[in-house]
Write an enzyme that holds these catalytic residues in place. Structure first.
Site, PDB file in Angstrom:
ATOM      1  N   GLY A 266       0.849  -1.318  -0.084  1.00  0.00           N
ATOM      2  CA  GLY A 266      -0.178   0.079   0.055  1.00  0.00           C
ATOM      3  C   GLY A 266       0.538   1.553   0.211  1.00  0.00           C
ATOM      4  O   GLY A 266       0.931   1.722  -1.100  1.00  0.00           O
ATOM      5  N   CYS A 339       5.723   6.835  18.746  1.00  0.00           N
ATOM      6  CA  CYS A 339       4.855   6.878  19.920  1.00  0.00           C
ATOM      7  C   CYS A 339       3.434   7.730  18.861  1.00  0.00           C
ATOM      8  O   CYS A 339       3.534   7.372  17.210  1.00  0.00           O
ATOM      9  CB  CYS A 339       4.619   7.742  20.032  1.00  0.00           C
ATOM     10  SG  CYS A 339       5.897   7.651  21.721  1.00  0.00           S
ATOM     11  N   TRP A 384      -6.743  -0.095  17.344  1.00  0.00           N
ATOM     12  CA  TRP A 384      -5.429   0.935  17.592  1.00  0.00           C
ATOM     13  C   TRP A 384      -6.494   2.003  18.321  1.00  0.00           C
ATOM     14  O   TRP A 384      -5.318   3.101  18.095  1.00  0.00           O
ATOM     15  CB  TRP A 384      -4.660   0.970  16.519  1.00  0.00           C
ATOM     16  CG  TRP A 384      -3.660   0.167  15.859  1.00  0.00           C
ATOM     17  CD1 TRP A 384      -3.314  -1.086  16.857  1.00  0.00           C
ATOM     18  CD2 TRP A 384      -3.123  -0.889  14.734  1.00  0.00           C
ATOM     19  NE1 TRP A 384      -2.208  -1.908  16.150  1.00  0.00           N
ATOM     20  CE2 TRP A 384      -1.928  -1.249  15.178  1.00  0.00           C
ATOM     21  CE3 TRP A 384      -2.750  -0.509  13.314  1.00  0.00           C
ATOM     22  CZ2 TRP A 384      -1.072  -2.321  14.361  1.00  0.00           C
ATOM     23  CZ3 TRP A 384      -1.735  -0.808  12.829  1.00  0.00           C
ATOM     24  CH2 TRP A 384      -1.329  -1.880  13.266  1.00  0.00           C
ATOM     25  N   ASP A 422      -6.960  -3.566   4.766  1.00  0.00           N
ATOM     26  CA  ASP A 422      -5.798  -4.393   5.819  1.00  0.00           C
ATOM     27  C   ASP A 422      -6.459  -4.286   7.502  1.00  0.00           C
ATOM     28  O   ASP A 422      -7.209  -3.672   7.757  1.00  0.00           O
ATOM     29  CB  ASP A 422      -4.701  -3.089   6.282  1.00  0.00           C
ATOM     30  CG  ASP A 422      -3.201  -2.992   4.940  1.00  0.00           C
ATOM     31  OD1 ASP A 422      -3.569  -3.505   4.652  1.00  0.00           O
ATOM     32  OD2 ASP A 422      -3.935  -1.787   5.048  1.00  0.00           O
ATOM     33  N   HIS A 464      -3.949  -7.884   4.292  1.00  0.00           N
ATOM     34  CA  HIS A 464      -3.095  -7.885   4.758  1.00  0.00           C
ATOM     35  C   HIS A 464      -3.140  -7.951   6.214  1.00  0.00           C
ATOM     36  O   HIS A 464      -3.913  -7.708   7.240  1.00  0.00           O
ATOM     37  CB  HIS A 464      -2.010  -6.655   3.856  1.00  0.00           C
ATOM     38  CG  HIS A 464      -0.909  -6.417   4.912  1.00  0.00           C
ATOM     39  ND1 HIS A 464      -0.199  -7.254   4.726  1.00  0.00           N
ATOM     40  CD2 HIS A 464      -0.985  -5.461   5.733  1.00  0.00           C
ATOM     41  CE1 HIS A 464       1.019  -6.987   5.382  1.00  0.00           C
ATOM     42  NE2 HIS A 464       0.533  -6.003   6.111  1.00  0.00           N
ATOM     43  N   CYS A 466       0.205  -8.067   9.210  1.00  0.00           N
ATOM     44  CA  CYS A 466       1.414  -7.866   9.813  1.00  0.00           C
ATOM     45  C   CYS A 466       1.762  -8.627  11.028  1.00  0.00           C
ATOM     46  O   CYS A 466       0.687  -9.665  11.740  1.00  0.00           O
ATOM     47  CB  CYS A 466       2.062  -6.540  10.242  1.00  0.00           C
ATOM     48  SG  CYS A 466       1.014  -5.547   9.634  1.00  0.00           S
ATOM     49  N   HIS A 518      11.459  -3.759   7.169  1.00  0.00           N
ATOM     50  CA  HIS A 518      11.956  -3.233   8.343  1.00  0.00           C
ATOM     51  C   HIS A 518      13.522  -3.108   8.416  1.00  0.00           C
ATOM     52  O   HIS A 518      13.768  -2.292   8.985  1.00  0.00           O
ATOM     53  CB  HIS A 518      11.592  -3.876   9.859  1.00  0.00           C
ATOM     54  CG  HIS A 518      10.078  -4.197   9.641  1.00  0.00           C
ATOM     55  ND1 HIS A 518       9.261  -2.686  10.473  1.00  0.00           N
ATOM     56  CD2 HIS A 518       8.812  -4.713   9.499  1.00  0.00           C
ATOM     57  CE1 HIS A 518       7.785  -3.362  10.523  1.00  0.00           C
ATOM     58  NE2 HIS A 518       8.316  -4.732  10.016  1.00  0.00           N
ATOM     59  N   CYS A 550       5.079  -5.584   4.166  1.00  0.00           N
ATOM     60  CA  CYS A 550       4.561  -5.026   4.341  1.00  0.00           C
ATOM     61  C   CYS A 550       4.515  -3.435   3.933  1.00  0.00           C
ATOM     62  O   CYS A 550       5.078  -3.354   3.015  1.00  0.00           O
ATOM     63  CB  CYS A 550       4.569  -4.678   6.285  1.00  0.00           C
ATOM     64  SG  CYS A 550       3.883  -3.748   6.930  1.00  0.00           S
TER      65      CYS A 550
HETATM   66  N1  GLN Z   1      -0.845  -0.653   3.285  1.00  0.00           N
HETATM   67  C1  GLN Z   1      -0.914   0.089   4.680  1.00  0.00           C
HETATM   68  C2  GLN Z   1       0.583   0.270   4.089  1.00  0.00           C
HETATM   69  O1  GLN Z   1       1.318   0.131   3.283  1.00  0.00           O
HETATM   70  C3  GLN Z   1      -0.049  -1.642   5.976  1.00  0.00           C
HETATM   71  C4  GLN Z   1       0.270  -0.488   6.910  1.00  0.00           C
HETATM   72  C5  GLN Z   1       0.842  -1.664   7.562  1.00  0.00           C
HETATM   73  O2  GLN Z   1       0.289  -3.776   7.576  1.00  0.00           O
HETATM   74  N2  GLN Z   1       0.768  -1.882   8.909  1.00  0.00           N
HETATM   75  O3  GLN Z   1       1.416   1.412   4.810  1.00  0.00           O
HETATM   76 ZN    ZN Z   2       1.663  -4.613   7.858  1.00  0.00          ZN
END
Ligand code: GLN
Ligand code: ZN
Length: 582
Positions: A266, A339, A384, A422, A464, A466, A518, A550
């Protein structure tokens, strides 16, 4: 505050040393945080716990020791183990998340002469305490544990809530009167302790009761139409009419994708910093157009618009929904030094107008390739945010699901054929106690299905996720019934694949991430091809997608360009190999 590992390790010496140092520095109380006690520990683990503390007993003598647990009910076995420890003077329990612990304390009894730290004030949320209810809980506990043995406490560390309401300059007074951040919670705890000691501040208690009554009856909180729509959801489990393999066939006829189709999750890095307000639409349009061109050049099959208009994947949607408020300074730690400011869901959630259609259709108009619509799912928005404490979480989740459902259908009407919803936080929301997991998964997965049960077969729904450790919830993931799932895989060392190796059948499209976003490291084409080959060994060729773990927003273009080039090259390499092997 010390974190003591539950198992016997050589760290034991270290804990002893730290205790000695604290003693020498004049500490009279030491708190050991043992949230692990609320998990389903077996008898060996509980024994190890007892051993560890009996080993420490001598070092702890002369100190007041508090063992603190939180985030859920403590199971009866763990309660028995922990309250039997010698050399411990006090035990702390979360009486907010742990709704059964109160009964356990009453029925199992409490060791005489010890103190109970009663976590009655919610440390994980931003709502004021119901002071009258807490005071009566405290009076009842006092009857069990004895006078002067009860300590009023927050349910857990205040790390999880925002700091101080005085920093909120944009929230209106009414909403503010419904909230309590850390600084306000400390005042509440103090007021409760004083009331328990016979010095009740009547004015403070009545103001607290009045604020709660005002929130309960406010028209900003209650939306009858939303409540009716959410209640009506119970009659169905919201499944699409056709099964996933028929849908994938119908979608393929329209989308005509190669095998091992490539896509991203994304977000793309921001190409430039954004400028003035009036230039906003132009600037975002410029970003989208660059990202679209770039993906065409890279030869990616299913494109994204890059999400340049979003501050955060939850905040962006929350800001456009009713029943949700935002702080200017309500920061909480997410992980490490990162944060975020969770939205505050205070009322029934609805969404008056389309949230993403403008940008997604603009992006689609720039290319003949399929453009993925990009939404955040209800479970992730819920997870969240600071959530309502006046109705069950699933109720709030269903309301958000209905708002996202409208958005999915608006995107479909606007001609978007692939829509990603997501659910990054689905796994993270899994309750700690096994006995609560099935119920959570049931409503979480149902909420997801609600969002997309209304689309036609040819609309391809992606989701999706994580984080790793999906293996224990794989059947729930399958039950989400999405057409394609892209899922973090590389970062967790491909643990995900073992579930398919163990024989779980997955018929829908799946894109286990082929590289870790990451890290700035750029894997080579061969390395990525190798990963894909490992996946092909356990998954059917025609369901496999090729994508990163991601979104790319935390990366820089000089990293993203070569890595996506390699990713597409790896997919092409394998397509050629697979074609010649036929
Ligand atoms: N669509 C979001 C991105 O690509 C998904 C982010 C996530 O999974 N934390 O940023
Ligand atoms: Zn992700």
């Amino acid at each position: 505050m010390l974190f003591l590992p539950i198992c016997y390790t050589d760290k034991q010496t270290t804990v002893r040393e730290v205790v000695a140092e604290l003693k020498a520095a004049g500490a009279s109380w030491i708190q050991f945080d043992e949230p692990t006690l609320v998990l389903d520990l077996d008898s060996h683990q509980l024994q190890a716990f007892t051993h560890a503390y009996s080993d420490l007993e001598a070092s702890l003598s002369g100190l007041n020791v508090l063992i603190e647990t939180y985030f859920a009910d403590i199971p009866a076995g763990a309660y028995k183990t922990v309250t039997a420890l010698k050399g411990v003077s006090a035990f702390g329990f979360d009486l907010v998340r742990g709704t059964k612990t109160l009964d356990l304390i009453k029925s199992a009894g409490f060791p005489s002469g010890k103190c109970l730290f009663a976590g009655v004030d919610d440390g994980r949320n931003i709502w004021p305490n119901d002071l009258t209810a807490s005071l009566s809980t405290l009076h009842a506990l006092e009857a069990t544990v004895g006078k002067d043995k009860l300590v009023v406490s927050t349910s857990c560390s205040l790390l999880h809530t925002a700091v101080d309401l005085v920093n909120e300059t944009k929230l209106d007074d009414e909403i503010k009167s419904w909230l309590a951040f850390a600084a306000q919670k400390v005042v509440e705890v103090n007021a409760l302790a004083k009331a328990l000691a016979g010095h009740k501040d009547e004015a403070f208690f009545s103001a607290n009761a009045a604020a709660q009554a005002s929130r309960k009856s406010s028209s900003r909180v209650n939306n009858a139409a939303v409540q009716r729509a959410a209640a009506a959801l119970r009659v169905s489990d919201h499944r699409r009419k056709t099964n996933v393999s028929a849908r994938l066939d119908a979608q393929q006829k329209k989308l005509n994708l190669p095998i091992l189709p490539t896509t991203t999750i994304g977000s793309f890095p921001l190409l430039q910093s954004l400028i003035s307000e009036d230039e906003y639409v132009k600037a975002i349009k410029g970003e989208i157009s660059k990202v679209v061109k770039l993906q065409e050049e890279l030869n990616i099959d299913v494109l994204v618009h890059g999400e340049p208009e979003r501050n955060d994947m939850v905040e962006y949607f929350g800001e456009q929904m009713q029943g949700i408020a935002f702080t200017v300074n309500g920061w909480v730690q997410s992980y490490g030094s990162r944060c975020l400011k969770p939205p505050i869901i205070y009322g029934d959630v609805s969404c008056p107008k389309a949230m993403t259609v403008f940008w997604s259709s603009m992006a689609q108009s720039m290319t003949s390739r399929p453009m993925k619509g990009m939404l955040t799912g209800p479970v992730t928005i819920l997870k969240w945010s600071f959530v309502r404490n006046d109705q069950p979480r699933f109720e709030t989740c269903y309301q958000i699901a209905l708002a996202i459902k409208d958005e999915v259908e608006d995107l479909e009407v606007a001609g978007i054929q692939v829509i990603q919803i997501d659910e990054a936080a689905l796994r993270e929301g899994l309750p700690l106690r096994k006995s609560e997991q099935a119920f959570y998964l049931e409503w979480a997965v149902h909420s997801f299905r609600i969002t997309n049960c209304g689309v036609i077969d040819t609309t391809q729904i992606h989701t999706h996720m994580c984080y790793s450790n999906f293996n224990d919830i794989i059947h729930s993931i399958i039950d989400m019934d999405s057409d394609v799932i892209t899922i973090e895989n590389s970062r967790s060392d491909e643990k995900l694949l073992s579930v398919f190796r163990d024989g779980v059948k997955y018929g829908a499209g799946i894109g286990p991430g082929v590289y870790d976003i990451h890290s700035p490291r750029i894997p080579s084409t061969e390395e990525i091809a190798d990963r894909i080959n490992k996946m092909l060994a356990v998954l059917e060729t025609n369901i496999l997608w090729v994508n990163p773990d991601c979104g790319l927003k935390t990366r820089k273009y000089p990293e993203v360009m070569p890595v996506l080039t390699n990713m597409v090259a790896a997919a092409k390499l394998l397509r050629t190999q697979l074609a010649s092997a036929r």
